[in-house]
Design a protein around this motif. Structure first.
Motif, PDB file in Angstrom:
ATOM      1  N   ALA A  23       0.856  -1.009   0.010  1.00 27.94           N
ATOM      2  CA  ALA A  23      -0.025  -0.050   0.075  1.00 27.94           C
ATOM      3  C   ALA A  23       0.765   1.220   0.101  1.00 27.94           C
ATOM      4  N   SER A  24       0.330   2.277  -0.421  1.00 25.84           N
ATOM      5  CA  SER A  24       0.938   3.650  -0.424  1.00 25.84           C
ATOM      6  C   SER A  24       1.323   4.040   0.860  1.00 25.84           C
ATOM      7  N   ARG A  25       2.541   4.564   1.263  1.00 24.84           N
ATOM      8  CA  ARG A  25       2.560   5.006   2.652  1.00 24.84           C
ATOM      9  C   ARG A  25       2.132   6.254   2.882  1.00 24.84           C
ATOM     10  N   SER A  26       1.842   6.865   1.913  1.00 21.01           N
ATOM     11  CA  SER A  26       1.150   8.251   1.788  1.00 21.01           C
ATOM     12  C   SER A  26      -0.176   8.270   2.609  1.00 21.01           C
ATOM     13  N   GLY A  27      -0.814   7.107   2.306  1.00 25.50           N
ATOM     14  CA  GLY A  27      -2.392   7.105   2.868  1.00 25.50           C
ATOM     15  C   GLY A  27      -3.310   7.295   1.501  1.00 25.50           C
ATOM     16  N   ARG A  28      -2.892   7.494   0.598  1.00 22.21           N
ATOM     17  CA  ARG A  28      -3.619   7.694  -0.533  1.00 22.21           C
ATOM     18  C   ARG A  28      -4.342   6.083  -0.776  1.00 22.21           C
ATOM     19  N   PRO A  29      -5.275   5.984  -1.582  1.00 26.63           N
ATOM     20  CA  PRO A  29      -5.676   4.695  -1.914  1.00 26.63           C
ATOM     21  C   PRO A  29      -4.943   4.355  -3.179  1.00 26.63           C
TER      22      PRO A  29
END
Length: 153
Positions: free
Chosen positions: A126-132
């Motif tokens: 998963a992206s670590r930025s919190g984006r889907p």
């Protein structure tokens, strides 16, 4: 000069004019080129698994090497079977694809992709930025990012 050989006329020099990007009239990304070891294996991944359609306007026979042009919405990915100067073994690449060079595809719905990756046992993060968004690799360790719902146009 090469510009004359190409039939491209240079504009009058105007140092104070608009930024070069505006002068050129950038339209967007036309394609990304991805080096692959086996076109057959990569076509099974990009065309077979991901379902990217082949661009019939870009015949493979016109290339001086094995290759293919596949559509990603209005843009393309160009698969090129040529010698790769980069490491293609996962042990020599960053564990998280977001810390490696990659290209990103925008989609409306990540769920079908995640289901296919899990079914095919293709690792993703998963992206670590919190984006889907997720990152995964093709058979040659090239990284793809896929983000859901990101409006950039």
């Amino acid at each position: 000069p090469l510009s004359e050989q190409m039939g491209i006329l240079a504009p009058d020099d105007d140092v104070g004019a608009a930024p070069l990007s505006e002068q050129m009239g950038i339209l967007g990304v036309h394609h990304v080129a991805v080096i692959v070891q086996s076109l057959e294996r990569s076509m099974a991944f990009y065309h077979g698994l991901l379902g990217l359609p082949v661009n019939p306007a870009r015949p493979a026979a016109s290339l001086p090497y094995e290759g293919a042009w596949l559509m990603m919405g209005p843009e393309m990915v160009h698969l090129m079977e040529v010698p790769n100067p980069d490491p293609t073994h996962l042990q020599f690449r960053p564990q998280h694809g977001g810390k490696d060079r990659h290209f990103c595809i925008g989609v409306l719905n990540l769920a079908p992709l995640i289901a296919m990756l899990e079914r095919e046992e293709i690792p993703f993060t998963a992206s670590r930025s919190g984006r889907p968004a997720i990152f995964f690799r093709d058979p040659d360790c090239n990284t793809l990012e896929v983000v859901e719902g990101l409006q950039w146009r």
